[in-house]
Design a protein around this motif. Structure first.
Motif, PDB file in Angstrom:
ATOM      1  N   GLY A 154       0.782  -1.233   0.000  1.00  0.00           N
ATOM      2  CA  GLY A 154       0.000   0.000   0.000  1.00  0.00           C
ATOM      3  C   GLY A 154       0.810   1.277   0.000  1.00  0.00           C
ATOM      4  N   TYR A 155       2.129   1.156  -0.120  1.00  0.00           N
ATOM      5  CA  TYR A 155       2.950   2.362  -0.209  1.00  0.00           C
ATOM      6  C   TYR A 155       2.932   2.896  -1.641  1.00  0.00           C
ATOM      7  N   ASN A 156       3.133   4.201  -1.765  1.00  0.00           N
ATOM      8  CA  ASN A 156       3.266   4.820  -3.081  1.00  0.00           C
ATOM      9  C   ASN A 156       4.748   4.937  -3.415  1.00  0.00           C
ATOM     10  N   LEU A 157       5.105   4.474  -4.599  1.00  0.00           N
ATOM     11  CA  LEU A 157       6.507   4.432  -4.988  1.00  0.00           C
ATOM     12  C   LEU A 157       6.856   5.659  -5.832  1.00  0.00           C
ATOM     13  N   VAL A 158       7.751   6.489  -5.327  1.00  0.00           N
ATOM     14  CA  VAL A 158       8.173   7.713  -6.016  1.00  0.00           C
ATOM     15  C   VAL A 158       9.400   7.405  -6.872  1.00  0.00           C
ATOM     16  N   VAL A 159       9.293   7.716  -8.168  1.00  0.00           N
ATOM     17  CA  VAL A 159      10.385   7.454  -9.102  1.00  0.00           C
ATOM     18  C   VAL A 159      10.578   8.680  -9.997  1.00  0.00           C
ATOM     19  N   PHE A 160      11.831   9.039 -10.234  1.00  0.00           N
ATOM     20  CA  PHE A 160      12.153  10.105 -11.176  1.00  0.00           C
ATOM     21  C   PHE A 160      12.715   9.459 -12.439  1.00  0.00           C
ATOM     22  N   PRO A 161      11.934   9.414 -13.518  1.00  0.00           N
ATOM     23  CA  PRO A 161      12.376   8.707 -14.732  1.00  0.00           C
ATOM     24  C   PRO A 161      13.671   9.229 -15.335  1.00  0.00           C
ATOM     25  N   GLU A 162      14.001  10.492 -15.061  1.00  0.00           N
ATOM     26  CA  GLU A 162      15.255  11.031 -15.612  1.00  0.00           C
ATOM     27  C   GLU A 162      16.477  10.458 -14.899  1.00  0.00           C
TER      28      GLU A 162
END
Length: 262
Positions: A154-162
């Protein structure tokens, strides 16, 4: 004269902010997280409490920078949209050094894919380890497994595609990490567009190279990217990830251009 004094103050305040951030991370590591560990032997509970504490501390830090007059933050609309999200892959462009801090300050249940450098950073290495954020410097299958696990929890996964901060006035260059996570975890992507005007704290600038006026930092959530068409189009996950990466680039480029024209 007033302009010069304001500029000098903002240079000082920027240095003060980063000092507070670093010492705050060290304080949490040495005094707060050990207490959490003592009273919470269950690693999942410990992780949840550590992540929520980081969320609250980074929210305070954003307010602290605004009170010092370094930034004007426009985050309330994004905060309302992100408050209730659960188990989402949240992707964002990356114009400044504080993007991850600002984004996690809006998300109570956040996990993050972080670069190896943070795991070796004197001030932050214990923070990212106690929070059990995901190290991007690991075997791909293990990385995907960890991402899938955190989303299922249930966690939200933060990703920076750059993968690194945006170079101002240059075309976006995206890595395939975010798309690979979405395809292999079969999870849609929720894009967040970050704008900072004038630009500051970019990859090419030292912390003290501040703009002539206070920067306005804003975020907005845009339409979720449905990955189903990409899964249906290609049986190969690698090809699907490549096509999805191109689509993400198109979305980011179009949405960023809207900010520039407004």
């Amino acid at each position: 004269m007033l302009y010069r004094l304001n500029y000098i103050w903002r240079v000082f305040a920027t240095g003060l902010s980063f000092t507070v951030f670093g010492l705050g991370g060290l304080f949490l590591s040495l005094f707060v997280f050990p207490v959490i560990k003592i009273f919470n032997p269950d690693p999942d509970i410990r992780k949840r409490k550590a992540r929520f504490l980081i969320h609250r501390c980074w929210r305070f830090f954003i307010s602290f920078m605004q009170s010092l007059g370094i930034f004007t933050f426009d985050l309330e609309a994004a905060r309302k949209e992100l408050q209730g999200v659960k188990g989402k892959v949240i992707i964002a462009n990356h114009p400044t050094l504080i993007d991850v801090v600002a984004l996690i300050s809006l998300i109570p249940r956040a996990d993050c894919v972080v670069k190896q450098g943070l795991w070796n950073n004197f001030f932050l290495k214990r923070v990212v380890r106690v929070a059990d954020f995901i190290n991007n410097d690991q075997d791909v299958s293990k990385l995907i497994e960890n991402c899938k696990k955190t989303l299922e929890e249930g966690y939200n996964l933060v990703v920076f595609p750059e993968g690194t901060r945006t170079v101002p006035n240059q075309p976006l260059k995206l890595q395939r990490g975010a798309a690979n996570i979405a395809i292999r975890c079969q999870q849609n992507l929720l894009p967040v567009i970050i704008d900072c005007n004038p630009t500051t704290l970019t990859k090419q600038e030292k912390w003290y190279q501040i703009p002539s006026r206070r920067a306005k930092f804003s975020m907005r959530v845009v339409q979720e990217i449905n990955i189903t068409p990409f899964l249906q189009m290609d049986k190969s996950e690698s090809i699907a990830a490549r096509r999805l990466t191109e689509h993400i680039k198109t979305v980011f480029t179009e949405e960023i251009s809207k900010n520039e024209t407004n």
